[in-house]
Design an enzyme around this catalytic site. Sequence first.
Site, mmCIF file in Angstrom:
data_model
loop_
_atom_site.group_PDB
_atom_site.id
_atom_site.type_symbol
_atom_site.label_atom_id
_atom_site.label_comp_id
_atom_site.label_asym_id
_atom_site.label_seq_id
_atom_site.Cartn_x
_atom_site.Cartn_y
_atom_site.Cartn_z
ATOM 1 N N ARG A 184 17.297 -18.158 24.307
ATOM 2 C CA ARG A 184 17.683 -17.379 25.590
ATOM 3 C C ARG A 184 16.834 -16.363 25.984
ATOM 4 O O ARG A 184 16.252 -15.414 25.020
ATOM 5 C CB ARG A 184 19.132 -17.152 25.334
ATOM 6 C CG ARG A 184 19.867 -18.051 25.359
ATOM 7 C CD ARG A 184 21.367 -18.013 25.286
ATOM 8 N NE ARG A 184 21.941 -17.412 26.347
ATOM 9 C CZ ARG A 184 23.297 -16.993 26.223
ATOM 10 N NH1 ARG A 184 24.116 -17.122 25.247
ATOM 11 N NH2 ARG A 184 23.729 -16.469 27.445
ATOM 12 N N ASP A 220 31.441 -18.306 33.703
ATOM 13 C CA ASP A 220 31.873 -18.743 32.545
ATOM 14 C C ASP A 220 32.996 -19.647 32.850
ATOM 15 O O ASP A 220 33.171 -20.713 32.036
ATOM 16 C CB ASP A 220 32.592 -17.814 31.783
ATOM 17 C CG ASP A 220 31.393 -16.905 31.169
ATOM 18 O OD1 ASP A 220 30.367 -17.213 31.042
ATOM 19 O OD2 ASP A 220 32.004 -15.629 30.551
ATOM 20 N N ARG A 225 23.852 -25.475 31.189
ATOM 21 C CA ARG A 225 25.192 -26.002 31.536
ATOM 22 C C ARG A 225 25.226 -26.812 32.809
ATOM 23 O O ARG A 225 26.273 -27.750 33.043
ATOM 24 C CB ARG A 225 26.313 -24.821 31.659
ATOM 25 C CG ARG A 225 26.396 -24.176 30.381
ATOM 26 C CD ARG A 225 27.416 -22.967 30.440
ATOM 27 N NE ARG A 225 27.959 -22.458 29.081
ATOM 28 C CZ ARG A 225 28.400 -21.454 28.882
ATOM 29 N NH1 ARG A 225 28.807 -20.670 29.891
ATOM 30 N NH2 ARG A 225 28.811 -21.233 27.617
HETATM 31 C C1 S3P Z 1 29.618 -11.584 29.472
HETATM 32 C C2 S3P Z 1 28.497 -11.531 30.619
HETATM 33 C C3 S3P Z 1 28.186 -12.864 31.260
HETATM 34 C C4 S3P Z 1 28.888 -14.191 30.544
HETATM 35 C C5 S3P Z 1 29.012 -13.847 28.891
HETATM 36 C C6 S3P Z 1 29.926 -12.620 28.691
HETATM 37 C C7 S3P Z 1 29.878 -10.194 29.200
HETATM 38 O O1 S3P Z 1 26.999 -13.053 30.902
HETATM 39 O O2 S3P Z 1 28.447 -15.199 30.947
HETATM 40 O O3 S3P Z 1 29.973 -15.062 28.502
HETATM 41 O O4 S3P Z 1 30.546 -10.031 28.137
HETATM 42 O O5 S3P Z 1 29.565 -9.131 29.562
HETATM 43 P P1 S3P Z 1 25.789 -12.495 31.801
HETATM 44 O O6 S3P Z 1 26.002 -10.858 31.725
HETATM 45 O O7 S3P Z 1 24.470 -12.868 30.955
HETATM 46 O O8 S3P Z 1 25.839 -13.188 33.375
#
Ligand code: S3P
Length: 431
Positions: free
Chosen positions: A126, A318, A349
Site C-alpha cells: 500500500r 468503506d 476492492r
Molecule cells: C480510515 C480512513 C479511510 C478508511 C479506513 C479508515 C480512518 O482510509 O478507508 O478504513 O480511520 O481514518 P483513507 O483515509 O485512506 O481514505
Amino acid sequence: MPDVSNVVVRPACAVRGAVRIPGDKSISHRYAMLAAIAEGTSRFQNFSAARDCQSTLDCVAKLGCEWKRLEDDGAIEVRGMGPRLTAPAEVLDCGNSGSTMRMLSGILAGQPFTSELCGDESLSRRPMARIMTPLSEMGAKIEAAEGGRPPLRIHGGSLKAIRHRPEVASAQVKSCVLFAGLFAAGETVVEEPMRTRDHGEIALRAFGAEVERIGNASRIAGGQRLRAIEAHVPGDLSSAAFFLCAAALFPGSQIALPGILMNPTRARLLDILVQMGLKISVAHLEEHQGELVGTIEARGAAWKGTVIAGADTAALIDEIPVLAAVAPYSEGGLEVRDAKELRVKETDRIAAVAANLRKMGAEVEERPDGMRILGGQHLHGAELDSFGDHRIAMAFAVAALRAEGETTIVGADAAGVSYPTFFEELRKITE
Ligand code: S3P
C-alpha cells in the site's frame, strides 16, 4: 480437520433481531495513539476488538506505553507517557492496518529517535508516499521500500509546521499530519480536497487540544499537551453497514443496532440506504466525547438502485464493497464513480467485488475508477475468495444470503481484521 478460515453461508429468507456492534475501529486507533502521548491514565469502554486495533496497541506497547484489558467486556486502560515515547527495541509490526502505520507515523515523526514500521503482505503493497511527503516537509527523514511502500524507517526529531493540501481525500493522512502538528513549531494546516471523517480532530479536542476547522481546513498549533480521558467508543457504523444491507435484501426484515456512531462524516451511509429504500429510524441520540451516537432501527422494503460519485464516494469508501455486493438484487443496480482509492485498500476492492459477483453469475462492468452493476439479477451460490480483505469477506457473506444455493467464503477469517465475531452475529439474526 475442517478449514476454520472457510465459512459456508446458506440462503436466508429474512434477518431479524438486535446486534450490539463492537467499538468503532477508526476511533479506537486514534484513542489508543493519543492516550499513549497524553498525561495520565485513559480508560475506554467498548474499545474495538479488531485485529487492526490490536496492532496499534502492540505498537504503542513497544514504544513504552503500558496498557491492559479491564474486566469490563471490551474495556481497556492506557497509561499515557506524555509527549515523549521510548525508542522501540524492535520493529513496529502494523499487521494489516494502514491506519496504524499512517497515523502512528505522524507521532513517530515528532519523536527524537528512529523507528521502523512493517506490515503484512497486503500492507506492504500500500502507498505511503501520501504521508512521507508531508512528514518530510515537516522535517522528518523517512526511508521506504521502492515506490514509497512499507517497511518505513522514520528518523524523527524537531518538526516545523506546514500547510498541507493532500491530493487524495484521506482521513488517515489528515490525522497523521495533525498528530505530527502537535510536535511542530507553529500552526499546521491540512486542507483536504473533500471532507473526510473527522475523528482525529474530535479525539484531539477530547484529549484537550485546540483544533480549528474552517471549511475543509483543519488547523492545530504545536506544543499542546494532551490529558487522559475516559470514553465509551461508539459502535462501528461501517460494521453495522453489513447488517443494514442484509436487512435491505428482504422486505419485512427488522433489525435494531443500539449505540452506533452517528458522526455526520460517516452517516452518509444512512442517507444512501434510505434513498435506496431501507426504512430507517434513529433514536436515543447522545454525544460521547464529541461523537454522536444513536440507536438505528431498520426495516427492509423495496430495494432501489443509486449512483455513488464525488464526495459521496469519499464518505462511503468503506461501505462500497457491501453496497456493491448486494446491488444486483436491487431494482436499479449501482454505479460507483471516482473510486480509484478502492484499488489501493487492503486489496483491489473493485477487482475483488467484480470477480466475486461474476462467480455468483452477475454481470458487472469494471472501470478504472469504479463499476456499474445492473439491478434485477439472480445470483447463485459459489466458492468466493475474501482476497484476505475483511470487508470483502463480510460483504459477500451478506450477498450470499439471497443467492440460490450455498456459498463458501474462502479466507473468511479476514473478517477479524475489523470484526472478529461477525459470522456468529450474522448467524444469530438470519432466518
Ligand atoms: C480510515 C480512513 C479511510 C478508511 C479506513 C479508515 C480512518 O482510509 O478507508 O478504513 O480511520 O481514518 P483513507 O483515509 O485512506 O481514505
